[in-house]
Design a protein around this motif. Structure first.
Motif, mmCIF file in Angstrom:
data_model
loop_
_atom_site.group_PDB
_atom_site.id
_atom_site.type_symbol
_atom_site.label_atom_id
_atom_site.label_comp_id
_atom_site.label_asym_id
_atom_site.label_seq_id
_atom_site.Cartn_x
_atom_site.Cartn_y
_atom_site.Cartn_z
ATOM 1 N N MET A 264 0.825 -1.202 0.000
ATOM 2 C CA MET A 264 0.000 0.000 0.000
ATOM 3 C C MET A 264 0.860 1.253 0.000
ATOM 4 S SD MET A 264 -2.748 -1.411 2.798
ATOM 5 C CE MET A 264 -1.593 -2.438 3.733
ATOM 6 N N ALA A 265 1.904 1.239 0.831
ATOM 7 C CA ALA A 265 2.765 2.416 0.940
ATOM 8 C C ALA A 265 3.536 2.669 -0.353
ATOM 9 C CB ALA A 265 3.735 2.246 2.110
ATOM 10 N N VAL A 266 4.065 1.616 -0.968
ATOM 11 C CA VAL A 266 4.856 1.850 -2.180
ATOM 12 C C VAL A 266 3.969 2.308 -3.331
ATOM 13 C CG1 VAL A 266 6.661 0.235 -1.453
ATOM 14 C CG2 VAL A 266 4.828 -0.574 -2.965
ATOM 15 N N GLU A 267 2.733 1.816 -3.386
ATOM 16 C CA GLU A 267 1.820 2.290 -4.424
ATOM 17 C C GLU A 267 1.548 3.778 -4.257
ATOM 18 O OE1 GLU A 267 -1.772 3.421 -6.501
ATOM 19 O OE2 GLU A 267 -1.601 3.334 -4.313
ATOM 20 N N ALA A 268 1.332 4.205 -3.010
ATOM 21 C CA ALA A 268 1.090 5.622 -2.752
ATOM 22 C C ALA A 268 2.319 6.460 -3.078
ATOM 23 C CB ALA A 268 0.680 5.822 -1.292
ATOM 24 N N LEU A 269 3.486 5.990 -2.707
ATOM 25 C CA LEU A 269 4.718 6.738 -2.984
ATOM 26 C C LEU A 269 4.918 6.933 -4.482
ATOM 27 C CD1 LEU A 269 7.092 5.077 -0.357
ATOM 28 C CD2 LEU A 269 6.385 7.477 -0.362
ATOM 29 N N VAL A 270 4.732 5.876 -5.252
ATOM 30 C CA VAL A 270 4.915 5.992 -6.699
ATOM 31 C C VAL A 270 3.864 6.921 -7.290
ATOM 32 C CG1 VAL A 270 4.828 4.739 -8.889
ATOM 33 C CG2 VAL A 270 6.073 3.768 -6.948
ATOM 34 N N ARG A 271 2.642 6.743 -6.893
ATOM 35 C CA ARG A 271 1.559 7.550 -7.459
ATOM 36 C C ARG A 271 1.765 9.035 -7.193
ATOM 37 N NH1 ARG A 271 -3.401 7.036 -9.534
ATOM 38 N NH2 ARG A 271 -4.882 8.733 -9.180
ATOM 39 N N ARG A 272 2.315 9.362 -6.044
ATOM 40 C CA ARG A 272 2.447 10.767 -5.658
ATOM 41 C C ARG A 272 3.814 11.348 -5.995
ATOM 42 N NH1 ARG A 272 -2.828 12.013 -5.448
ATOM 43 N NH2 ARG A 272 -3.939 10.678 -3.967
ATOM 44 N N GLY A 273 4.502 10.738 -6.943
ATOM 45 C CA GLY A 273 5.731 11.317 -7.444
ATOM 46 C C GLY A 273 6.970 11.035 -6.624
ATOM 47 N N GLN A 274 6.916 10.041 -5.731
ATOM 48 C CA GLN A 274 8.046 9.721 -4.866
ATOM 49 C C GLN A 274 8.691 8.386 -5.233
ATOM 50 O OE1 GLN A 274 9.397 11.570 -2.304
ATOM 51 N NE2 GLN A 274 8.059 13.269 -2.901
ATOM 52 N N ALA A 275 8.603 7.993 -6.502
ATOM 53 C CA ALA A 275 9.191 6.717 -6.936
ATOM 54 C C ALA A 275 10.662 6.574 -6.577
ATOM 55 C CB ALA A 275 8.988 6.528 -8.437
ATOM 56 N N PRO A 276 11.490 7.635 -6.650
ATOM 57 C CA PRO A 276 12.910 7.463 -6.301
ATOM 58 C C PRO A 276 13.151 7.045 -4.855
ATOM 59 C CG PRO A 276 12.610 9.445 -7.622
ATOM 60 C CD PRO A 276 11.231 8.964 -7.261
ATOM 61 N N THR A 277 12.159 7.226 -3.990
ATOM 62 C CA THR A 277 12.339 6.866 -2.581
ATOM 63 C C THR A 277 11.905 5.441 -2.263
ATOM 64 O OG1 THR A 277 10.127 7.547 -1.807
ATOM 65 C CG2 THR A 277 11.808 9.281 -2.036
#
Length: 317
Positions: free
Chosen positions: A44-57
Motif C-alpha cells: 500500500m505504501a509503495v503504491e502511494a509513494l509511486v503515485r504521488r511522485g516519490q518513486a525514487p524513494t
C-alpha cells in the motif's frame, strides 16, 4: 483557514520508471502479516509513494521496511469453487487463498473476479483492522490507472486472499445506517462515500491524537471502497457505502478522544506535493497512506490533517 481546493500532484502513470512493478515483485514473496496478526503495509505504501511522485524513494523505503516482512506461510489445502466457504475466515489458509486468487486473476478478467467476490467479502470489511480492503483499494487504483500486468494482478490476488483469510461475518451489526435520507441510487452512494472520506480526513486533525495510527483507518478504509467503485457493477455501490460507513463509524467510536486538540500544524501555503513529500520523508507507513487519502480529498483542511499525521506518528527516518 480557508477551504481552498488544492490540486494533488499528478501520478507518474503508467509508472514509466517501472518502480512499482519492481517493488511489488519484491513484496510478493512475503506474507500479508507478521507476528501472527500485524499487517504488511509495504504494498500500500509503495503504491502511494509511486503515485504521488516519490518513486525514487521507494526502494530505500522498502529496504528499511524489509526487517518487518515475514515469508508467506505454508499452504494447507487447495481452495476451490466447491470448498471456499469452509476456508473463508481461516487465517491459517492465507497462502491457500492467495494461490486461489492468483489462479482466478490469471484465468479470468480481474474485474470479473472482483465483481464476484466483492459482495462475498464486503460483510467482512473490518477484517484485519480494515487493512485487507485498503490493500485491495490500492491495487484496484493501480489496475484502473495503468496496464494490466503480472505484478499488478498478483497484487490484487494477494489483497483478496488476505481479505478472504481474515474475513469475519456479522461483526459490525450495531451501527446505524447512513444518517439522513435513504440512498437514492449509485451516484448518490458515491457522493456520500466521498463525503464520508472527506469528513473523516478533516476530523483527524483535531481528534487524531486519541490514537494516531488507528484513527487513520476511519478515512483510509472508506477511501479504499471509494477507489474500488469504478471497477464494480453500479448495483454494488449502495452496499459498499453501507459497509464503509459501518467500518469508519466503528473506528471512530472506538478510538476518538473525549476532547479535540488545538491544531498547530497547518498547511498554510504548502502545495499538496510538498505536504506528501513531508509524509514520504517521515517514512511511517500509516502516515504515507493517510496523506495519500488527504491528497485525494485535496482541500486545505485535508492537507492540514496530513501534516497532523506527520506530527503525531513517530518518524521512521
Amino acid at each position: 483557514m480557508d477551504e481552498t481546493t488544492h490540486t494533488a500532484p499528478a501520478p507518474t502513470a503508467p509508472d514509466a520508471s517501472g518502480t512499482l512493478d519492481e517493488a511489488l515483485e519484491r513484496i510478493h514473496s512475503f506474507g500479508p502479516e507478521r507476528h501472527g496478526w500485524l499487517t504488511n503495509h509495504a504494498p500500500m505504501a509503495v503504491e502511494a509513494l509511486v503515485r504521488r511522485g516519490q518513486a525514487p524513494t521507494v526502494h530505500r523505503w522498502l529496504d528499511h521496511y524489509r526487517a518487518k516482512l515475514e515469508d508467506m506461510p505454508d499452504r494447507v489445502a487447495e481452495v476451490t469453487p466447491a470448498n471456499w466457504r469452509e476456508a473463508l475466515g481461516d487465517p491459517g489458509r492465507i497462502a491457500d487463498w492467495t494461490v486461489y486468487f492468483e489462479r482466478e486473476t490469471a484465468e479470468r478478467p480481474w474485474r470479473e473476479v472482483l465483481a464476484e467476490w466483492w459482495p462475498r467479502l464486503l460483510p467482512g470489511i473490518a477484517a484485519g483492522a480494515t487493512h485487507p480492503v485498503i490493500r485491495v483499494g490500492h491495487s484496484i487504483r493501480t489496475l484502473l490507472d495503468g496496464e494490466r500486468n503480472a505484478p499488478r494482478t498478483t497484487e490484487l490476488a494477494h489483497g483478496l486472499g488476505y481479505w478472504a483469510a481474515r474475513h469475519r461475518l456479522g461483526r459490525l451489526t450495531g451501527f446505524p445506517q447512513w444518517p439522513g435520507q435513504p440512498v437514492t441510487g449509485p451516484d448518490d452512494a458515491r457522493d456520500r462515500l466521498a463525503e464520508l472520506v472527506r469528513a473523516a480526513t478533516h476530523r483527524y486533525a483535531a481528534y487524531g491524537h486519541g490514537e494516531p495510527i488507528m484513527l487513520v483507518h476511519a478515512a483510509t478504509a472508506p477511501n479504499a471502497v471509494l477507489r474500488a467503485l469504478p471497477a464494480l457493477p453500479r448495483e454494488l455501490w449502495a452496499a459498499s457505502l453501507e459497509a464503509a460507513w459501518a467500518a469508519s463509524a466503528a473506528v471512530t467510536a472506538a478510538y476518538t478522544p473525549a476532547e479535540p486538540a488545538a491544531v498547530r500544524a497547518e498547511a498554510g501555503g504548502l502545495s499538496a506535493e510538498e505536504v506528501f513529500a513531508r509524509a514520504a520523508a517521515h517514512g511511517d507507513d500509516h502516515t504515507i497512506k493517510f496523506s495519500d487519502t488527504a491528497l485525494d480529498v485535496a482541500d486545505a483542511p485535508a492537507l492540514t490533517a496530513a501534516l497532523r499525521a506527520v506530527e503525531l506518528n513517530p518518524p521512521v527516518f
